[in-house]
Design an enzyme around this catalytic site. Structure first.
Site, mmCIF file in Angstrom:
data_model
loop_
_atom_site.group_PDB
_atom_site.id
_atom_site.type_symbol
_atom_site.label_atom_id
_atom_site.label_comp_id
_atom_site.label_asym_id
_atom_site.label_seq_id
_atom_site.Cartn_x
_atom_site.Cartn_y
_atom_site.Cartn_z
ATOM 1 C CG HIS A 105 -2.063 -1.014 1.094
ATOM 2 N ND1 HIS A 105 -2.548 -1.500 -0.099
ATOM 3 C CD2 HIS A 105 -2.794 -1.638 2.060
ATOM 4 C CE1 HIS A 105 -3.526 -2.365 0.126
ATOM 5 N NE2 HIS A 105 -3.692 -2.478 1.421
ATOM 6 C CG HIS B 220 -7.923 -0.428 2.364
ATOM 7 N ND1 HIS B 220 -8.598 -1.286 3.212
ATOM 8 C CD2 HIS B 220 -6.844 -1.124 1.926
ATOM 9 C CE1 HIS B 220 -7.932 -2.418 3.290
ATOM 10 N NE2 HIS B 220 -6.875 -2.364 2.517
ATOM 11 C CD GLU C 212 -8.415 -3.494 -0.571
ATOM 12 O OE1 GLU C 212 -7.241 -3.148 -0.738
ATOM 13 O OE2 GLU C 212 -8.735 -4.493 0.082
HETATM 14 C C1 GLA Z 1 -5.386 -5.255 1.618
HETATM 15 C C2 GLA Z 1 -4.493 -6.428 1.535
HETATM 16 C C3 GLA Z 1 -4.581 -7.225 2.802
HETATM 17 C C4 GLA Z 1 -4.286 -6.385 4.011
HETATM 18 C C5 GLA Z 1 -5.176 -5.158 3.996
HETATM 19 C C6 GLA Z 1 -4.806 -4.182 5.061
HETATM 20 O O1 GLA Z 1 -6.705 -5.613 1.572
HETATM 21 O O2 GLA Z 1 -4.782 -7.237 0.419
HETATM 22 O O3 GLA Z 1 -3.693 -8.317 2.761
HETATM 23 O O4 GLA Z 1 -2.945 -6.003 4.002
HETATM 24 O O5 GLA Z 1 -5.087 -4.500 2.781
HETATM 25 O O6 GLA Z 1 -4.782 -4.761 6.326
#
Ligand code: GLA
Length: 372
Positions: A126, A200, A337
């Site tokens: 991220h 998110h 997402e």
């Molecule tokens: C995304 C990733 C997950 C996790 C979340 C945050 O969804 O795919 O693996 O890292 O973000 O916790």
């Protein structure tokens, strides 16, 4: 001239039934280095209310009526800025420069090797240690024919978290009277760079803090997904969902198969997978639909992006104290997402995520609310 005067007047007028101008701005505290953070609230004709802060572009609240007209906040989050300053699950945030993982924090582009900040075991997640979820955005509230909302702007400097080039990013949240929350992403760069922007938000259509989402029914417009290894990195394979617990081509309870002994679910402790959407990239298509049977809320997610990460909040473990003292546990929310595929810079067979100078990146995601 007349039109812009009318827009100006409209911004001053209170929204129906409320004393506040819509959108309206209030203080949400200040960052440890003393920068003010504001919360922008906007409401539509059907009482849907969205709250956004200029820290991380975070959606802190989303109040939506159920089938009896009762409003509930359907997104996980914190009561105050202190929570968001240490927002490990990325509640409600804009994610960038690159959503999801880049293996070993490394990629090559045009013959050069780049090393990114590693913040998730051996990988970069991220956007790195200080992604777009952890920065202050400039915020410009607006009203226009489509609705009302806020435009967020951020300049990510050349070299930030290891990424090449200055990247100018704009994210616009628009709440329409058709009960849609539109998220428009726009970006330009002065050097070629990978880019993957997403939102998110953790949804619980039964209301945040109201238990798990295992009975909520999900349909995904995807007959393929990108399998992952034990570090949640795509292997490069694109696999059919047919015959696996990842088949959501028919509306299915999130919990129906989540504990099946399927390697993909075991690696991720549930769902945490990128689904390959059916329509060509760039065309707005319905990607996902979720229905909560008790209160009747329906969420439809449409996007111009080629993929969607369905995450069943596997890492929530009840230790974080969220809104109203709620301790969110595993599977008490889901994320959808919209995105390009994780780790695309290291997979030539995935759609390209490289933005080049002179080009503009634009994508749109629409969250639409209704009841059934
Ligand atoms: C995304 C990733 C997950 C996790 C979340 C945050 O969804 O795919 O693996 O890292 O973000 O916790």
């Amino acid at each position: 001239m007349i039109a812009s005067f009318a827009i100006f007047l409209a911004m001053l007028l209170p929204a129906s039934g409320s004393q506040e101008p819509d959108p309206h701005k209030e203080s949400f505290g200040s960052t440890p280095d003393g920068k003010p953070v504001d919360v922008y609230t906007f409401t539509n004709a059907h009482r849907i209310e969205v709250r956004v802060i200029n820290y991380g572009g975070i959606i802190t609240a989303l109040r939506v009526p159920d089938r009896n007209g009762k409003l509930d906040d359907i997104v996980l989050g914190f009561d105050n800025l202190a929570g968001y300053l240490n927002n490990k699950p990325y509640f409600g945030a804009i994610i960038g420069r690159y959503a999801n993982r880049i293996a070993n924090g490394k990629f090559s582009l045009d013959g050069r090797d780049y090393t990114l900040a590693k913040n998730n075991g051996p990988n970069s997640l991220h956007g790195g240690s200080r992604g777009f979820n952890n920065v202050l955005w400039r915020a410009d509230p607006f009203r226009n024919r489509q609705g009302r909302g806020v435009i967020l702007s951020y300049l990510s400097k050349d070299g930030e978290e290891g990424y090449p080039g200055n990247l100018d990013v704009k994210v616009t949240y628009t709440l329409s009277d058709a009960n849609e929350l539109l998220v428009d992403y726009l970006a330009t760069a002065d050097k070629a760079t990978p880019i993957n922007l997403t939102q998110h938000t953790y949804f619980n259509l039964g209301g945040e803090g109201n238990g798990d989402v295992l009975a909520e029914e999900l349909r995904l417009n995807a007959d393929r997904f990108t399998p992952i290894d034990k570090d949640l990195i795509p292997t490069g394979e694109i696999r059919l969902v047919k015959g696996t617990p990842l088949d959501f081509t028919q509306s299915t309870r999130i919990g129906a198969r989540i504990n099946d002994p399927y390697d993909q679910l075991l690696f991720a402790h549930g769902y945490d997978h990128n689904f390959v959407l059916k329509a060509a990239e760039g065309r707005l298509q319905l990607a996902a639909r979720v229905h909560e049977p008790n209160r009747g809320r329906v969420l439809e997610v449409s996007t111009t992006q080629p993929g969607i990460q369905f995450y069943s909040a596997n890492f929530l473990d009840g230790t974080l104290v969220g809104k109203h003292g709620h301790r969110y546990k595993q599977r008490e929310a889901f994320c959808l997402e919209t995105q390009h595929f994780p780790d695309s810079p290291n997979h030539a067979n995935f759609p390209s995520t490289i933005l080049r100078p002179g080009k503009t990146f634009h994508s749109r995601t629409v969250f639409k609310f209704s009841v059934q």
